[in-house]
Design an enzyme around this catalytic site. Structure first.
Site, PDB file in Angstrom:
ATOM      1  N   GLY A   9       1.028  10.037   9.437  1.00 30.13           N
ATOM      2  CA  GLY A   9       1.237   9.439   8.113  1.00 30.13           C
ATOM      3  C   GLY A   9       0.409  10.155   7.053  1.00 30.13           C
ATOM      4  O   GLY A   9      -0.258   9.511   6.235  1.00 30.13           O
ATOM      5  N   THR A  11       1.625  12.045   4.639  1.00 27.39           N
ATOM      6  CA  THR A  11       2.412  12.386   3.439  1.00 27.39           C
ATOM      7  C   THR A  11       2.003  11.578   2.217  1.00 27.39           C
ATOM      8  O   THR A  11       2.505  11.821   1.122  1.00 27.39           O
ATOM      9  CB  THR A  11       3.919  12.152   3.688  1.00 27.39           C
ATOM     10  OG1 THR A  11       4.090  10.789   4.091  1.00 27.39           O
ATOM     11  CG2 THR A  11       4.463  13.083   4.756  1.00 27.39           C
ATOM     12  N   ASP A  60       9.602  10.641  13.319  1.00 24.53           N
ATOM     13  CA  ASP A  60       9.469   9.208  13.076  1.00 24.53           C
ATOM     14  C   ASP A  60       8.670   8.636  14.254  1.00 24.53           C
ATOM     15  O   ASP A  60       9.121   8.749  15.405  1.00 24.53           O
ATOM     16  CB  ASP A  60      10.877   8.591  13.007  1.00 24.53           C
ATOM     17  CG  ASP A  60      10.861   7.120  12.673  1.00 24.53           C
ATOM     18  OD1 ASP A  60       9.848   6.446  12.957  1.00 24.53           O
ATOM     19  OD2 ASP A  60      11.874   6.632  12.139  1.00 24.53           O
ATOM     20  N   TYR A 153       3.327  -8.678   9.901  1.00 26.06           N
ATOM     21  CA  TYR A 153       2.414  -7.562   9.564  1.00 26.06           C
ATOM     22  C   TYR A 153       1.042  -7.855  10.172  1.00 26.06           C
ATOM     23  O   TYR A 153       0.438  -6.990  10.816  1.00 26.06           O
ATOM     24  CB  TYR A 153       2.306  -7.355   8.048  1.00 26.06           C
ATOM     25  CG  TYR A 153       1.328  -6.248   7.705  1.00 26.06           C
ATOM     26  CD1 TYR A 153       1.594  -4.924   8.071  1.00 26.06           C
ATOM     27  CD2 TYR A 153       0.117  -6.513   7.063  1.00 26.06           C
ATOM     28  CE1 TYR A 153       0.688  -3.903   7.797  1.00 26.06           C
ATOM     29  CE2 TYR A 153      -0.795  -5.496   6.786  1.00 26.06           C
ATOM     30  CZ  TYR A 153      -0.503  -4.196   7.159  1.00 26.06           C
ATOM     31  OH  TYR A 153      -1.404  -3.180   6.897  1.00 26.06           O
ATOM     32  N   LYS A 157      -1.128  -5.776  13.152  1.00 23.79           N
ATOM     33  CA  LYS A 157      -2.488  -5.256  13.002  1.00 23.79           C
ATOM     34  C   LYS A 157      -3.468  -5.961  13.960  1.00 23.79           C
ATOM     35  O   LYS A 157      -4.460  -5.365  14.369  1.00 23.79           O
ATOM     36  CB  LYS A 157      -2.944  -5.364  11.538  1.00 23.79           C
ATOM     37  CG  LYS A 157      -2.185  -4.407  10.607  1.00 23.79           C
ATOM     38  CD  LYS A 157      -2.393  -2.933  11.000  1.00 23.79           C
ATOM     39  CE  LYS A 157      -1.747  -1.960  10.045  1.00 23.79           C
ATOM     40  NZ  LYS A 157      -1.959  -0.551  10.413  1.00 23.79           N
ATOM     41  N   GLY A 184      -9.398  -3.647   3.503  1.00 29.81           N
ATOM     42  CA  GLY A 184      -8.714  -4.616   2.638  1.00 29.81           C
ATOM     43  C   GLY A 184      -7.815  -3.836   1.693  1.00 29.81           C
ATOM     44  O   GLY A 184      -7.329  -2.755   2.043  1.00 29.81           O
ATOM     45  N   THR A 188      -2.398   2.450  -2.784  1.00 30.22           N
ATOM     46  CA  THR A 188      -1.620   3.607  -2.283  1.00 30.22           C
ATOM     47  C   THR A 188      -0.149   3.263  -2.527  1.00 30.22           C
ATOM     48  O   THR A 188       0.151   2.365  -3.312  1.00 30.22           O
ATOM     49  CB  THR A 188      -1.839   3.788  -0.760  1.00 30.22           C
ATOM     50  OG1 THR A 188      -1.366   2.589  -0.115  1.00 30.22           O
ATOM     51  CG2 THR A 188      -3.295   4.020  -0.402  1.00 30.22           C
ATOM     52  N   PHE A 190       1.440   1.762  -0.364  1.00 28.20           N
ATOM     53  CA  PHE A 190       1.617   0.647   0.570  1.00 28.20           C
ATOM     54  C   PHE A 190       2.391  -0.527  -0.046  1.00 28.20           C
ATOM     55  O   PHE A 190       3.361  -1.029   0.550  1.00 28.20           O
ATOM     56  CB  PHE A 190       0.220   0.189   1.037  1.00 28.20           C
ATOM     57  CG  PHE A 190       0.214  -1.005   1.940  1.00 28.20           C
ATOM     58  CD1 PHE A 190       0.396  -0.879   3.308  1.00 28.20           C
ATOM     59  CD2 PHE A 190       0.014  -2.290   1.422  1.00 28.20           C
ATOM     60  CE1 PHE A 190       0.389  -1.992   4.144  1.00 28.20           C
ATOM     61  CE2 PHE A 190      -0.002  -3.404   2.256  1.00 28.20           C
ATOM     62  CZ  PHE A 190       0.182  -3.248   3.617  1.00 28.20           C
TER      63      PHE A 190
HETATM   64  P1  NDP Z   1       1.273   4.669   2.322  1.00 27.48           P
HETATM   65  O1  NDP Z   1       2.595   4.009   2.203  1.00 27.48           O
HETATM   66  O2  NDP Z   1       0.732   5.372   1.129  1.00 27.48           O
HETATM   67  O3  NDP Z   1       1.299   5.702   3.557  1.00 27.48           O
HETATM   68  C1  NDP Z   1       1.901   5.361   4.782  1.00 27.48           C
HETATM   69  C2  NDP Z   1       2.068   6.621   5.633  1.00 27.48           C
HETATM   70  O4  NDP Z   1       2.640   6.235   6.898  1.00 27.48           O
HETATM   71  C3  NDP Z   1       3.008   7.630   4.997  1.00 27.48           C
HETATM   72  O5  NDP Z   1       2.484   8.927   5.160  1.00 27.48           O
HETATM   73  C4  NDP Z   1       4.285   7.478   5.806  1.00 27.48           C
HETATM   74  O6  NDP Z   1       4.950   8.742   5.909  1.00 27.48           O
HETATM   75  C5  NDP Z   1       3.735   7.077   7.186  1.00 27.48           C
HETATM   76  N1  NDP Z   1       4.759   6.367   7.957  1.00 27.48           N
HETATM   77  C6  NDP Z   1       5.275   5.133   7.717  1.00 27.48           C
HETATM   78  N2  NDP Z   1       6.242   4.856   8.606  1.00 27.48           N
HETATM   79  C7  NDP Z   1       6.339   5.950   9.425  1.00 27.48           C
HETATM   80  C8  NDP Z   1       7.176   6.284  10.526  1.00 27.48           C
HETATM   81  N3  NDP Z   1       8.106   5.429  10.996  1.00 27.48           N
HETATM   82  N4  NDP Z   1       7.002   7.476  11.114  1.00 27.48           N
HETATM   83  C9  NDP Z   1       6.081   8.357  10.656  1.00 27.48           C
HETATM   84  N5  NDP Z   1       5.252   8.100   9.639  1.00 27.48           N
HETATM   85  C10 NDP Z   1       5.403   6.914   9.016  1.00 27.48           C
HETATM   86  O7  NDP Z   1       0.253   3.534   2.799  1.00 27.48           O
HETATM   87  P2  NDP Z   1      -1.307   3.578   3.189  1.00 27.48           P
HETATM   88  O8  NDP Z   1      -1.841   4.931   3.074  1.00 27.48           O
HETATM   89  O9  NDP Z   1      -1.953   2.506   2.444  1.00 27.48           O
HETATM   90  O10 NDP Z   1      -1.214   3.121   4.715  1.00 27.48           O
HETATM   91  C11 NDP Z   1      -1.772   3.844   5.787  1.00 27.48           C
HETATM   92  C12 NDP Z   1      -2.216   2.880   6.868  1.00 27.48           C
HETATM   93  O11 NDP Z   1      -3.264   2.048   6.348  1.00 27.48           O
HETATM   94  C13 NDP Z   1      -1.131   1.926   7.371  1.00 27.48           C
HETATM   95  O12 NDP Z   1      -1.263   1.802   8.770  1.00 27.48           O
HETATM   96  C14 NDP Z   1      -1.475   0.600   6.683  1.00 27.48           C
HETATM   97  O13 NDP Z   1      -1.027  -0.499   7.415  1.00 27.48           O
HETATM   98  C15 NDP Z   1      -2.978   0.708   6.663  1.00 27.48           C
HETATM   99  N6  NDP Z   1      -3.644  -0.148   5.686  1.00 27.48           N
HETATM  100  C16 NDP Z   1      -3.342  -0.049   4.340  1.00 27.48           C
HETATM  101  C17 NDP Z   1      -3.979  -0.867   3.437  1.00 27.48           C
HETATM  102  C18 NDP Z   1      -3.659  -0.873   1.970  1.00 27.48           C
HETATM  103  O14 NDP Z   1      -4.000  -1.845   1.275  1.00 27.48           O
HETATM  104  N7  NDP Z   1      -3.054   0.185   1.439  1.00 27.48           N
HETATM  105  C19 NDP Z   1      -5.016  -1.817   3.879  1.00 27.48           C
HETATM  106  C20 NDP Z   1      -5.236  -1.849   5.289  1.00 27.48           C
HETATM  107  C21 NDP Z   1      -4.591  -1.022   6.141  1.00 27.48           C
HETATM  108  P3  NDP Z   1       6.531   8.976   5.768  1.00 27.48           P
HETATM  109  O15 NDP Z   1       7.070   7.911   4.853  1.00 27.48           O
HETATM  110  O16 NDP Z   1       6.641  10.363   5.219  1.00 27.48           O
HETATM  111  O17 NDP Z   1       7.043   8.878   7.143  1.00 27.48           O
HETATM  112  C1  8X3 Z   2      -3.126  -4.189   4.028  1.00 24.75           C
HETATM  113  C2  8X3 Z   2      -4.055  -5.182   3.447  1.00 24.75           C
HETATM  114  O1  8X3 Z   2      -4.348  -7.636   2.815  1.00 24.75           O
HETATM  115  O2  8X3 Z   2      -2.286  -6.537   2.110  1.00 24.75           O
HETATM  116  O3  8X3 Z   2      -3.289  -4.089   5.396  1.00 24.75           O
HETATM  117  O4  8X3 Z   2      -2.629  -7.135   4.394  1.00 24.75           O
HETATM  118  S1  8X3 Z   2      -3.272  -6.693   3.184  1.00 24.75           S
END
Ligand code: NDP
Ligand code: 8X3
Length: 253
Positions: A9, A11, A60, A153, A157, A184, A188, A190
């Protein structure tokens, strides 16, 4: 550090920030994601800026055959993976249990849980052969406390948290460190993904807050990965100063 670091992930968001941080510190990277244009651009940028080598693998994580094929054909010079950052993941929807979409649930479980397992299993033979390694799993505060309309979700986790604990125990004999990082709110893509492109709703998630940045998490991951061989951070929860756990926020008015 001059290590080989595999980041899933990469990208966007946290994964991309980790790629930048580890590249800036002279590590060679394997970056993965589904958006090949972004992977190619990141590879070119990081190689040019930091003089390191980057291998990009487009797959994927939900697709077990694709994951296995990507690592079965891994060129030999990339076999000595030192660090795996299992970061690829997503939330889809913020619905009450009875209203939630079963497809969203399946995608979250297939990505956050199955995907993490497929990638981990595919690279473990390389770490076991070296008798060392470090696996860093991206959990969430959502994997520590369930919140309203967080249902599956949160479950995905919680599974990451349990898998991290299980890996740490079973891989002790192989000298492999396992660290769970549980952020938390991090600003991004997300929330844009979670709310399916609804920009206003996605933005509202961070209104009144100075949320964590992807770079904050990358710094934390890098710190955990830079400790001496005999030191392993097991579990780390990190929030912005205006957040405590999953329920409590002190937002600006
Ligand atoms: P983003 O959406 O910015 O990044 C998510 C990344 O995951 C992208 O690079 C995407 O790449 C990749 N991804 C998603 N689905 C797939 C798939 N099926 N196959 C391959 N790659 C995949 O979100 P974040 O950077 O915030 O998230 C990263 C991690 O951090 C996640 O696990 C998220 O649950 C976790 N997290 C995020 C938080 C937040 O508040 N942002 C808080 C806590 C945890 P592509 O689409 O190119 O495949
Ligand atoms: C992402 C943080 O609080 O939106 O894992 O679930 S929250």
């Amino acid at each position: 550090m001059n290590k080989i670091v595999l980041i899933t992930g990469a990208t966007s968001g946290i994964g991309k920030a980790c790629a930048e941080k580890f590249a800036a510190n002279k590590n060679n990277l394997i970056i993965t994601g589904r958006r090949n244009d972004r992977l190619t651009e990141l590879k070119t940028d990081l190689e040019k800026k930091f003089g390191i080598s980057v291998l990009s693998l487009c797959f994927d994580v939900q697709n077990r055959d694709e994951v296995e094929a990507a690592f079965k054909t891994l060129p030999e010079q990339w076999h000595k993976i030192d660090i795996l950052i299992n970061n690829a993941g997503l939330a889809l929807g913020r619905d009450s249990f009875e209203d939630a979409d079963m497809n969203d649930w399946e995608t979250m479980l297939n990505t956050n849980v199955h995907g993490l397992l497929y990638v981990s299993k595919a690279i473990l033979p390389f770490m076991i052969a070296q008798k060392k390694g470090h696996i860093i799993n991206m959990g969430s505060v959502a994997g520590k406390e369930v919140y309203e309309r967080g249902n599956v979700y949160c479950a995905s986790k919680f599974a990451v948290d349990a898998i991290s604990k299980a890996m740490r125990i079973d891989l002790l004999k192989n000298n492999i460190k396992v660290t769970g990082i549980h952020p938390g709110a991090v600003e991004t893509e997300f929330s844009l993904v979670r709310f399916k492109g609804e920009e206003q709703t996605a933005k509202a998630a961070y209104t009144g807050l100075t949320p964590l940045t992807a770079a904050d998490i990358a710094d934390t991951v890098f710190y955990c990965a830079s400790l001496p061989d005999h030191v392993c951070i097991n579990d780390l929860v990190i929030t912005c100063t205006q957040q405590a756990g999953t329920y409590y926020f002190h937002k600006n008015q």
